[in-house]
Design an enzyme around this catalytic site. Structure first.
Site, PDB file in Angstrom:
ATOM      1  N   TYR A 205       0.868  -1.172   0.000  1.00  0.00           N
ATOM      2  CA  TYR A 205       0.000   0.000   0.000  1.00  0.00           C
ATOM      3  C   TYR A 205       0.911   1.230   0.000  1.00  0.00           C
ATOM      4  CZ  TYR A 205      -4.187  -2.755   0.963  1.00  0.00           C
ATOM      5  OH  TYR A 205      -5.226  -3.652   0.874  1.00  0.00           O
ATOM      6  N   HIS A 237      -4.294  -2.592  -7.917  1.00  0.00           N
ATOM      7  CA  HIS A 237      -5.556  -3.237  -7.562  1.00  0.00           C
ATOM      8  C   HIS A 237      -6.632  -2.238  -7.168  1.00  0.00           C
ATOM      9  CE1 HIS A 237      -8.499  -5.340  -4.979  1.00  0.00           C
ATOM     10  NE2 HIS A 237      -8.429  -6.205  -5.958  1.00  0.00           N
ATOM     11  N   HIS A 309      -2.990   0.453  -3.944  1.00  0.00           N
ATOM     12  CA  HIS A 309      -2.728  -0.930  -3.553  1.00  0.00           C
ATOM     13  C   HIS A 309      -2.076  -1.646  -4.732  1.00  0.00           C
ATOM     14  CE1 HIS A 309      -4.591  -5.123  -2.440  1.00  0.00           C
ATOM     15  NE2 HIS A 309      -3.272  -5.136  -2.494  1.00  0.00           N
ATOM     16  N   HIS A 391     -16.847  -4.309  -2.359  1.00  0.00           N
ATOM     17  CA  HIS A 391     -15.415  -4.646  -2.358  1.00  0.00           C
ATOM     18  C   HIS A 391     -15.130  -5.874  -1.508  1.00  0.00           C
ATOM     19  CE1 HIS A 391     -11.134  -4.011  -2.680  1.00  0.00           C
ATOM     20  NE2 HIS A 391     -11.020  -3.966  -1.366  1.00  0.00           N
ATOM     21  N   HIS A 393     -12.014  -9.472  -1.589  1.00  0.00           N
ATOM     22  CA  HIS A 393     -10.746  -9.923  -2.166  1.00  0.00           C
ATOM     23  C   HIS A 393     -10.924 -11.284  -2.846  1.00  0.00           C
ATOM     24  CE1 HIS A 393      -8.139  -7.039   0.506  1.00  0.00           C
ATOM     25  NE2 HIS A 393      -8.793  -6.422  -0.460  1.00  0.00           N
ATOM     26  N   MET A 466     -11.858  -8.723   2.857  1.00  0.00           N
ATOM     27  CA  MET A 466     -12.656  -7.559   3.231  1.00  0.00           C
ATOM     28  C   MET A 466     -14.098  -7.820   2.825  1.00  0.00           C
ATOM     29  SD  MET A 466     -10.313  -4.238   2.234  1.00  0.00           S
ATOM     30  CE  MET A 466      -8.706  -3.975   2.980  1.00  0.00           C
TER      31      MET A 466
END
Length: 612
Positions: A205, A237, A309, A391, A393, A466
């Protein structure tokens, strides 16, 4: 760009239901599917049908399909072209072994076609729901489009192998939004990293503070576009913009640093309020004509932190990136200022998924207590949500943002039953939704961990998880995050933990008893537990009923008084189920009545159907 004139496109034999106007101008959506600009797709839709026009740089066949996962296997495919001036089209499907078969039910209907010395154009249509098990339903969820073409037309033995002329792209075919027509004279400014060395690790990040374009009076940002360095489309990302303290020293602008790092600048800690979010696969976002992102007033961003990210699972070395965002702004003010609320599961190790699960469900609550306090004081008449970005992953498979008023569930704010980690963007709502004080939201994420051997933890890397929904709304109020997190004690008791070491001096904290977990961190204890599918299912059911910690924060580092309190999950009297279809068997004819009734079951047109 089309290589055909209007008169060249229309084939009179195949146009019994097509008007004599130029077909090119009748399409509301378009995209380029290949990296070289050779495969161009346009489409339009109504509540029953969708019509495509494809223009490809070839004089052979064109292939187009809808895939469950982006691969050839089990895909719904249509192949066509033009031979000796006559267009042709056939409906195919691929079996689980990727073998292509001609579909007994030919549900794709040729509209017109033409070719010249370099390009071929085909237009065709189909019902959104065909009730054919070899076809793929077209819904509001993400669709994996696959494409191919060949220099030769389809021969007697079928289509020849397309070789490298193929690809895939995830998109929402039924997105109500359309491309923005931004004037070439529109002012813009860029927030862009310059030659950031991407570290030799899987997840980074990277943060840098930028100063917003200075303006002498209030302006509105009306469109934001990603500036992704060519070749880095899979490396970048997501990008988040946070509003920072307006009194920062401009010396803080000089250099970027890894976010969430012990040595990062203290100024990063002042950047708490999310202004905008972009994620992989997304294109630019245009605000509705009555809404804009305000700059230039005393409460607007002066400095913003851009968090990028980088996802580098292949551990590429020597990568340097210069990606960012472009923001278009105007002095012609819209009626309302836009805001962003982050909802869902508070990102923490207390959010955990057992291994080996075909399906596991997490729920993040934007509680009625938080919305009652914040909206009750700031905007008693409520706010209107106009777009949502969901959102998750790599383990994510489906997400929906559920909306409750009292104990009754309304239609979901947004949903994606075929979530794609590589395609996340703000989803413009067909109809704006009023969010009132006392309402509550649940962001529901479905995961699969069937191929994982250890626990999956809530966290920042793409191998962590997440479960978030970012809500774009107006008018702007002082509410930045509305989230929840299940209490840890119940989760520990499930695996037999009796006592933790106190005082807590390490993170993750340590277990004291029983002996089998003694001196292990709670994450190590969770991994040591012998998980099975049945135990994982029981754990999931238990977690969904646990008391939860409320997060209800204002802009910056301020909080509403409800933050940190413990509440129980709300009781739901009725639940709106995901859309389903009611189809006759494949051998029966399809009637307009059956199709219309089927369509009435989808989320977006229930009210329209009831009024027919």
């Amino acid at each position: 760009m089309s290589f055909f004139t209007c008169s060249e496109l229309i084939h009179p034999v195949t146009l019994p239901k097509v008007t004599a106007t130029c077909m090119v101008s009748g399409f509301s959506h378009s995209t380029i599917l290949d990296p070289h600009g050779k495969y161009n797709l346009k489409w339009r839709f109504d509540r029953r049908t969708i019509t495509f026009e494809i223009e490809v740089e070839t004089r052979g066949y064109i292939g187009f399909g809808l895939s469950p996962n982006g691969a050839m296997a089990s895909s719904d495919i249509v192949i066509g072209g033009v031979t000796d001036g006559t267009p042709y089209l056939q409906d195919y499907f691929a079996d689980a072994n990727r073998k292509v078969h001609r579909d007994v039910q030919q549900n794709y209907r040729l509209q017109y076609g033409r070719e010249n010395s370099t390009h071929t154009v085909l237009a065709f249509s189909r019902h959104l729901l065909t009730c054919d098990t070899s076809d793929k339903d077209i819904t509001e969820s993400t669709v994996r489009v696959i494409w191919a073409y060949h220099s030769e037309d389809v021969g007697p033995s079928g289509p020849m192998y397309h070789g490298v002329n193929r690809g895939r792209k995830s998109m929402r075919l039924l997105d109500p939004g359309s491309k923005a027509n931004i004037s070439s004279e529109m002012d813009f400014f860029n927030l862009q990293n310059i030659n950031v060395p991407v570290p030799f690790k899987d997840t980074t990040y990277w943060c840098q503070i930028f100063k917003i374009q200075e303006v002498q009076k209030k302006h509105h940002i009306i469109r934001i576009e990603p500036l992704i360095q060519r070749g880095h489309e899979n490396l970048v990302h997501h990008i988040l913009l946070y509003q920072c303290d307006s009194t920062l020293n401009e010396s803080e602008l000089k250099a970027g640093h890894e976010c969430y790092h012990p040595n990062m600048p203290d100024s990063f800690l002042t950047c708490e309020t999310i202004v905008f979010a972009w994620a992989i696969g997304g294109e630019g976002f245009t605000y509705p004509p009555h809404v804009g992102l305000s700059i230039g007033t005393s409460i607007d961003p002066v400095y913003v932190l851009m968090e990028v990210h980088y996802d580098n699972p292949a551990f590429q070395q020597g990568v340097v990136d210069s990606s960012g965002l472009r923001l278009f702004y105007t002095p012609e003010l819209r009626q309302y200022d836009a805001g962003v609320i982050e909802t869902g599961v508070w990102v923490s190790l207390y959010h955990m998924l057992p291994p080996g699960m075909q399906e596991y469900i997490s729920e993040g609550h934007c509680t009625r207590e938080c919305l009652q306090e914040s909206l009750g004081q700031e905007m008693p008449s409520g706010v209107r949500v106009f777009a949502v970005l969901m959102h998750a992953h790599l383990a994510g498979r489906a997400i929906r943002t559920r909306h409750f008023r009292g104990q009754e569930e309304l239609q979901p704010l947004s949903h994606d039953e075929e979530f794609d980690f590589n395609f996340q963007e703000f989803q413009l709502l067909k109809d704006e939704r009023l969010l009132l004080p006392g309402d509550n939201l649940i962001t529901e994420c479905k995961y699969t961990t069937k191929d994982r051997q250890n626990m999956t933890w809530g966290g920042l890397t793409t191998r962590d998880e997440m479960c978030l929904s970012y809500l774009l709304y107006y008018p702007r109020v002082n509410l930045a995050r509305c989230e929840s997190l299940p209490e840890i004690i119940g989760q520990l008791k499930f695996i037999g933990v009796k006592e933790i070491q106190v005082p807590v001096t390490t993170w993750p904290f340590m277990i004291k008893s029983p002996k089998k977990y003694s001196s292990l961190s709670f994450t190590e204890a969770m991994d040591k537990y012998r998980w099975s599918k049945n135990r994982g299912k029981s754990f999931n059911q238990m977690v969904l009923q646990l008391p939860m910690n409320v997060r209800c924060s204002k802009w910056g580092q301020d909080e509403w008084s409800i933050q940190g309190t413990i509440v129980s999950p709300p009781e739901v009297k009725s639940e709106v189920k995901p859309p389903s279809t009611m189809c006759r068997s494949a051998s029966e004819p399809h009637s307009g009545v059956v199709l219309l009734f089927t369509m009435c079951l989808t989320y977006s047109i229930v009210q329209t159907c009831l009024s027919l």
